[in-house]
Design a protein around this motif. Structure first.
Motif, PDB file in Angstrom:
ATOM      1  N   THR A  68       0.890  -1.230  -0.050  1.00 27.18           N
ATOM      2  CA  THR A  68      -0.040   0.013  -0.146  1.00 27.18           C
ATOM      3  C   THR A  68       0.815   1.311  -0.065  1.00 27.18           C
ATOM      4  O   THR A  68       2.103   1.348   0.659  1.00 27.18           O
ATOM      5  CB  THR A  68      -0.885  -0.042   1.242  1.00 27.18           C
ATOM      6  OG1 THR A  68      -1.940  -1.088   1.110  1.00 27.18           O
ATOM      7  CG2 THR A  68      -1.392   1.439   1.442  1.00 27.18           C
ATOM      8  N   LEU A  69       0.229   2.301  -0.857  1.00 29.11           N
ATOM      9  CA  LEU A  69       0.908   3.590  -0.720  1.00 29.11           C
ATOM     10  C   LEU A  69       0.185   4.608  -0.354  1.00 29.11           C
ATOM     11  O   LEU A  69      -1.252   4.652  -0.857  1.00 29.11           O
ATOM     12  CB  LEU A  69       1.752   3.984  -2.187  1.00 29.11           C
ATOM     13  CG  LEU A  69       2.124   5.415  -2.291  1.00 29.11           C
ATOM     14  CD1 LEU A  69       3.656   5.423  -1.538  1.00 29.11           C
ATOM     15  CD2 LEU A  69       2.507   5.576  -3.756  1.00 29.11           C
ATOM     16  N   ILE A  70       0.372   5.477   0.602  1.00 24.90           N
ATOM     17  CA  ILE A  70      -0.386   6.605   0.855  1.00 24.90           C
ATOM     18  C   ILE A  70       0.203   8.091   0.883  1.00 24.90           C
ATOM     19  O   ILE A  70       1.239   8.244   1.166  1.00 24.90           O
ATOM     20  CB  ILE A  70      -0.822   6.610   2.487  1.00 24.90           C
ATOM     21  CG1 ILE A  70      -1.507   5.076   2.796  1.00 24.90           C
ATOM     22  CG2 ILE A  70      -2.055   7.657   2.932  1.00 24.90           C
ATOM     23  CD1 ILE A  70      -1.726   5.003   4.259  1.00 24.90           C
ATOM     24  N   GLY A  71      -0.296   8.709   0.095  1.00 30.09           N
ATOM     25  CA  GLY A  71       0.093  10.076  -0.483  1.00 30.09           C
ATOM     26  C   GLY A  71      -0.605  10.911   0.470  1.00 30.09           C
ATOM     27  O   GLY A  71      -2.026  11.093   0.371  1.00 30.09           O
ATOM     28  N   PHE A  72       0.067  11.958   1.130  1.00 35.61           N
ATOM     29  CA  PHE A  72      -0.743  12.999   1.923  1.00 35.61           C
ATOM     30  C   PHE A  72      -0.412  14.251   1.274  1.00 35.61           C
ATOM     31  O   PHE A  72       0.625  14.824   1.002  1.00 35.61           O
ATOM     32  CB  PHE A  72       0.100  13.152   3.286  1.00 35.61           C
ATOM     33  CG  PHE A  72      -0.173  11.819   4.458  1.00 35.61           C
ATOM     34  CD1 PHE A  72      -1.106  12.386   5.475  1.00 35.61           C
ATOM     35  CD2 PHE A  72       0.320  10.634   4.143  1.00 35.61           C
ATOM     36  CE1 PHE A  72      -1.413  10.912   6.085  1.00 35.61           C
ATOM     37  CE2 PHE A  72      -0.065   9.616   4.925  1.00 35.61           C
ATOM     38  CZ  PHE A  72      -0.851   9.841   6.043  1.00 35.61           C
ATOM     39  N   ALA A  73      -1.528  15.155   0.947  1.00 39.00           N
ATOM     40  CA  ALA A  73      -1.497  16.165   0.233  1.00 39.00           C
ATOM     41  C   ALA A  73      -2.501  17.297   0.583  1.00 39.00           C
ATOM     42  O   ALA A  73      -3.268  16.952   1.360  1.00 39.00           O
ATOM     43  CB  ALA A  73      -1.923  15.921  -1.217  1.00 39.00           C
ATOM     44  N   VAL A  74      -2.237  18.377   0.031  1.00 39.61           N
ATOM     45  CA  VAL A  74      -3.085  19.527   0.701  1.00 39.61           C
ATOM     46  C   VAL A  74      -4.337  19.614  -0.489  1.00 39.61           C
ATOM     47  O   VAL A  74      -4.317  19.617  -1.535  1.00 39.61           O
ATOM     48  CB  VAL A  74      -2.282  20.957   0.367  1.00 39.61           C
ATOM     49  CG1 VAL A  74      -3.214  22.033   0.938  1.00 39.61           C
ATOM     50  CG2 VAL A  74      -1.219  20.793   1.333  1.00 39.61           C
ATOM     51  N   LEU A  75      -5.538  20.019   0.128  1.00 40.42           N
ATOM     52  CA  LEU A  75      -6.874  20.058  -0.589  1.00 40.42           C
ATOM     53  C   LEU A  75      -6.587  21.500  -1.213  1.00 40.42           C
ATOM     54  O   LEU A  75      -6.385  22.324  -0.701  1.00 40.42           O
ATOM     55  CB  LEU A  75      -7.966  20.069   0.511  1.00 40.42           C
ATOM     56  CG  LEU A  75      -9.334  20.003   0.147  1.00 40.42           C
ATOM     57  CD1 LEU A  75      -9.639  18.783  -0.896  1.00 40.42           C
ATOM     58  CD2 LEU A  75     -10.266  19.955   1.212  1.00 40.42           C
ATOM     59  N   GLY A  76      -7.130  21.378  -2.538  1.00 43.07           N
ATOM     60  CA  GLY A  76      -6.991  22.771  -3.301  1.00 43.07           C
ATOM     61  C   GLY A  76      -5.521  22.845  -4.009  1.00 43.07           C
ATOM     62  O   GLY A  76      -5.250  23.957  -4.562  1.00 43.07           O
ATOM     63  N   GLY A  77      -4.663  21.854  -3.614  1.00 47.75           N
ATOM     64  CA  GLY A  77      -3.132  21.945  -4.057  1.00 47.75           C
ATOM     65  C   GLY A  77      -2.825  21.449  -5.527  1.00 47.75           C
ATOM     66  O   GLY A  77      -3.882  20.998  -5.843  1.00 47.75           O
ATOM     67  N   VAL A  78      -1.607  21.207  -5.673  1.00 48.62           N
ATOM     68  CA  VAL A  78      -1.364  20.846  -7.089  1.00 48.62           C
ATOM     69  C   VAL A  78      -1.820  19.375  -7.229  1.00 48.62           C
ATOM     70  O   VAL A  78      -1.885  19.163  -8.497  1.00 48.62           O
ATOM     71  CB  VAL A  78       0.025  20.866  -7.123  1.00 48.62           C
ATOM     72  CG1 VAL A  78       0.831  22.516  -7.403  1.00 48.62           C
ATOM     73  CG2 VAL A  78       0.957  20.321  -6.191  1.00 48.62           C
ATOM     74  N   PHE A  79      -1.941  18.439  -6.431  1.00 46.28           N
ATOM     75  CA  PHE A  79      -2.260  17.296  -6.560  1.00 46.28           C
ATOM     76  C   PHE A  79      -3.834  16.908  -6.623  1.00 46.28           C
ATOM     77  O   PHE A  79      -4.278  15.790  -6.631  1.00 46.28           O
ATOM     78  CB  PHE A  79      -1.660  16.494  -5.536  1.00 46.28           C
ATOM     79  CG  PHE A  79      -0.021  16.351  -5.729  1.00 46.28           C
ATOM     80  CD1 PHE A  79       0.490  15.848  -6.805  1.00 46.28           C
ATOM     81  CD2 PHE A  79       0.709  16.939  -4.656  1.00 46.28           C
ATOM     82  CE1 PHE A  79       1.931  16.092  -6.979  1.00 46.28           C
ATOM     83  CE2 PHE A  79       2.101  16.893  -4.706  1.00 46.28           C
ATOM     84  CZ  PHE A  79       2.609  16.505  -6.031  1.00 46.28           C
TER      85      PHE A  79
END
Length: 758
Positions: A649-660
């Motif tokens: 499993t891979l979990i990416g933590f990212a910002v809502l409204g950001g580049v991802f």
């Protein structure tokens, strides 16, 4: 297609007589800002028998083409039996810098008008006069010559023949383009569900010269569904140019791929992609000065040859191609792309080249706009981008620094900066104890002081470059341009920050100005997967009652996505308390449903807090963290880690409204699930509350306009990363108790409404 080329006199002579260097060290804005005033002032001195703004037109056959050339001369004067064509030119230069004879491009423009008038009125000779006016002092200089019709005829013939190879290349290409557009079939075996309807609506919109607002789900292929009908409309003679406007680099690539697919099916179409100046600049510093940059030095001497070369050999003028030809011809790649935009059939670029009054492509004449289509991708982004484009600010600190710098250098700049600094000190006192406060109107004294500063700075900068003065000069200029736009759609406010204070002209409602900047184009199509509610976007993006609205249902089945709602509070005051439950939920999810996941958080601070807790609790898990200010290469590396069929499993933590969270396409097993923490509401702040109050007064739901609609848009965008095709399956978890409230549920897509509460 007719063999007649419509051409403005000014376009023709500026092409043939282009010469010199790009030099942005300092170019006075007075010429542009005061040109109209100076023209009108000179025209007021004309005698009663004289005429102004005289329309002139003539046809000039050259080989197999006929050039239909037109324009308006500034003045037609009658003096003691002489007929005089007057061409008025305002300049920021001192008049002695123009030499004895003025500029050849100005003579060429006036001589073209003189020939057309003399020929129409069977004159054997005619006088041409250049009236130069120094913008700051209004000092005048007249240059006058007499020409015989025969020498003017020879001159015009030579100018048109010089332009002919370029015109012939464009003419032959457009003929081939239109033929290939007619023959083009949809470049996929079948239409996806909803694509045919979208393509048909875009074609109808262009045919009827209307605007269209479209909410169409992620994954149906909006890019090809808007570009294909636009290309077909070209073949029918309804369009001559398409602007595909985006907010992000990744969506530009999608547009390039769509055009490429049509080209592989036989379409002959030339497109150019405009990349930001600082990204394509070949030098270590982006300094457009002829003595620093060889690509700026003599740019206009070489640009015509560079354009002819690339236009004759390339149809895909994207970044790498433009850079290759720019190096070959030693021209600035950014300015090269801007010049190519006026010749290409399609232009892929940022919103600001059309909508920003300080950046936009100024050489698009009204006549050209009538045959130009604007396709506005991810149009939900244009709301805040519009506010940004039409707002301006100045702060006290910059003037204080300049005051110190110029104390013993230049008394005029020192005094001017001191007076503006003092004005800001008074503003700060008037604000009392408040950190933010609104002003009923802009102080006329400040406008006067800023104009005086601008004029003083121009005099200094024409002689010598001072980087801080130059930067502040452009800021003041930009601010004064926005001052001219102030109306009831603006709020003026002061914002204190320690010893500093900022004055902001904040455009709360960009609708009127977006409408104004988009005026004159044949059609506009605003589209996005998250243009909901449509009525809100139509209102705030400057739509009108007669516009078309289209909402296409998702082609994907409800059973492709499992939707869960975890009703925890993610409000700021509760985040520490609910953090452990969010960490446990994420771990439980990936244990029960292994795969690749993206988890989105409403702020970077919140993201780090949960990430740190997760790593502490489950140290062996394979995780990725979005970094602050990631480069394009780092972003690509982040996304490359999402591979299909990974063993762990891979979990990416990212910002809502950001580049991802938007514009990212992770198909199939590259992404198996999305977790969205929070309802995405922008942080409570002074500006957002001003937006809320403004729309409440206008009898709209101010809280929705300022907070709910922009917030939920981010949620929908993030969730939209998951299902990209009919084969995709996955899980979406929405973490917040507000997702169970009617206000928020009404904004969820239909296919998300069969959810399970966990």
């Amino acid at each position: 297609m007719s063999n007649t080329i419509q051409l403005a006199v000014r376009t023709l002579v500026e092409h043939v007589y282009s010469s010199g260097s790009i030099d942005s060290r300092f170019r006075s804005q007075s010429t542009m800002l005061e040109g109209t005033r100076i023209h009108q002032k000179i025209q007021l001195t004309y005698q009663e028998s004289d005429q102004k703004e005289v329309y002139l037109r003539a046809d000039f056959p050259v080989k197999d083409l006929i050039f239909s050339i037109d324009g308006r001369c500034d003045g037609l004067l009658f003096r003691n039996g002489e007929v005089i064509i007057d061409e008025i030119k305002s300049t920021s230069q001192h008049l002695e810098h123009l030499g004895d004879d003025g500029l050849s491009v100005h003579w060429a423009q006036a001589k073209m008008y003189a020939y057309i008038y003399a020929k129409d009125h069977q004159l054997q000779e005619i006088f041409v006069q250049l009236t130069y006016v120094q913008a700051e002092s209004d000092e005048k200089r007249l240059l006058k010559k007499c020409f015989f019709i025969a020498e003017l005829e020879g001159f015009v013939q030579e100018v048109v023949e010089t332009y002919y190879p370029y015109a012939k290349l464009l003419h032959d290409h457009r003929k081939e383009r239109n033929e290939s557009s007619k023959q083009l079939v949809f470049p996929f075996d079948t239409y996806r569900s909803g694509q045919r309807k979208l393509a048909g609506s875009v074609y109808k919109t262009i045919s009827e010269k209307k605007s269209l607002f479209v909410k169409a789900p992620t994954g149906i292929g909006k890019t090809i569904s808007t570009l294909f009908p636009a290309v077909k409309a070209m073949g029918e003679g309804n369009l001559n140019r398409i602007f595909y406007l985006t907010a992000k680099t990744i969506t530009r690539t999608t547009a390039e791929e769509a055009v490429g697919r049509m080209q592989s099916c036989g379409l002959c179409l030339k497109y150019v992609t405009i990349t930001a100046k600082d990204k394509v600049c070949f030098k270590d510093e982006t300094k457009c000065q002829k003595d620093y940059c060889e690509f700026a030095d003599g740019y206009y001497d070489r640009i015509n040859e560079a354009i002819l070369d690339i236009a004759a050999n390339e149809n895909c003028m994207k970044r790498e191609v433009i850079e290759n030809y720019a190096r070959k011809h030693t021209v600035c790649p950014f300015e090269f792309s801007i010049d190519l935009a006026y010749t290409a059939d399609a232009v892929i670029c940022d919103y600001n080249y059309i909508f920003d009054p300080r950046v936009s492509l100024k050489r698009l004449f009204e006549e050209q706009k009538k045959s130009t289509l604007l396709l506005i991708d991810e149009a939900h982004n244009l709301v805040d981008r519009g506010r940004e484009m039409f707002s301006a600010s100045l702060n006290k600190e910059l003037f204080l620094q300049l005051k110190k710098e110029f104390k013993s250098v230049n008394k005029g700049i020192y005094d001017s900066a001191s007076q503006i600094n003092s004005w800001f000190i008074s503003l700060k006192k008037n604000g009392g104890e408040l950190n933010e406060f609104t002003l009923d109107q802009l102080d006329e004294e400040l406008i006067l002081l800023l104009n005086q500063f601008k004029e003083g700075a121009e005099i200094v900068l024409l002689k010598e470059t001072f980087p801080n003065l130059l930067e502040l000069y452009f800021q003041v200029n930009s601010f004064l341009k926005i001052v001219d736009l102030l109306d009831e759609h603006y709020v003026i406010f002061g914002e204190k920050n320690k010893n500093d204070i900022t004055l902001k002209l904040f455009c709360i409602d960009p609708s009127k100005l977006l409408q104004k900047m988009g005026k004159g184009y044949r059609s506009k199509v605003f589209f996005s997967a998250t243009l909901a509610p449509l009525s809100y976007y139509q209102d705030i993006l400057g739509g009108q009652d007669e516009d078309y609205l289209l909402s296409i249902p998702s082609p994907f089945k409800e059973e492709q996505t499992d939707i869960f709602i975890k009703p925890l509070s993610t409000r700021y005051r509760d985040r520490e308390r609910t953090k452990p439950a969010i960490v446990t939920m994420i771990h439980s999810l990936v244990q029960n449903r292994p795969g690749n996941y993206l988890t989105f958080f409403p702020s970077y601070q919140y993201l780090l807090a949960v990430y740190d807790e997760f790593i502490k609790q489950y140290p062996g898990t394979n995780t990725l963290l979005q970094g602050a200010g990631m480069s394009e290469e780092e972003r690509e590396e982040f996304l490359k880690k999402f591979k299909p069929n990974q063993p762990e499993t891979l979990i990416g933590f990212a910002v809502l409204g950001g580049v991802f969270s938007e514009g990212v396409d992770l198909k199939g097993d590259r992404l198996n699930g999305v977790v969205v923490v929070g309802v995405g509401l922008p942080q409570l702040c002074y500006e957002r509350n001003l937006i809320k109050d403004h729309f409440t007064k206008k009898e709209r739901n101010g809280y929705d306009y300022a907070y709910v609609f922009p917030g939920m848009n981010k949620v929908l965008q993030a969730g939209g990363r998951l299902i990209r095709s009919e084969e995709d399956h996955g899980t979406i978890v929405l973490v917040d108790d507000r997702f169970l409230q009617r206000q928020y549920q009404d904004l969820l897509p239909q296919e998300w409404r069969s959810f399970v509460v966990i």
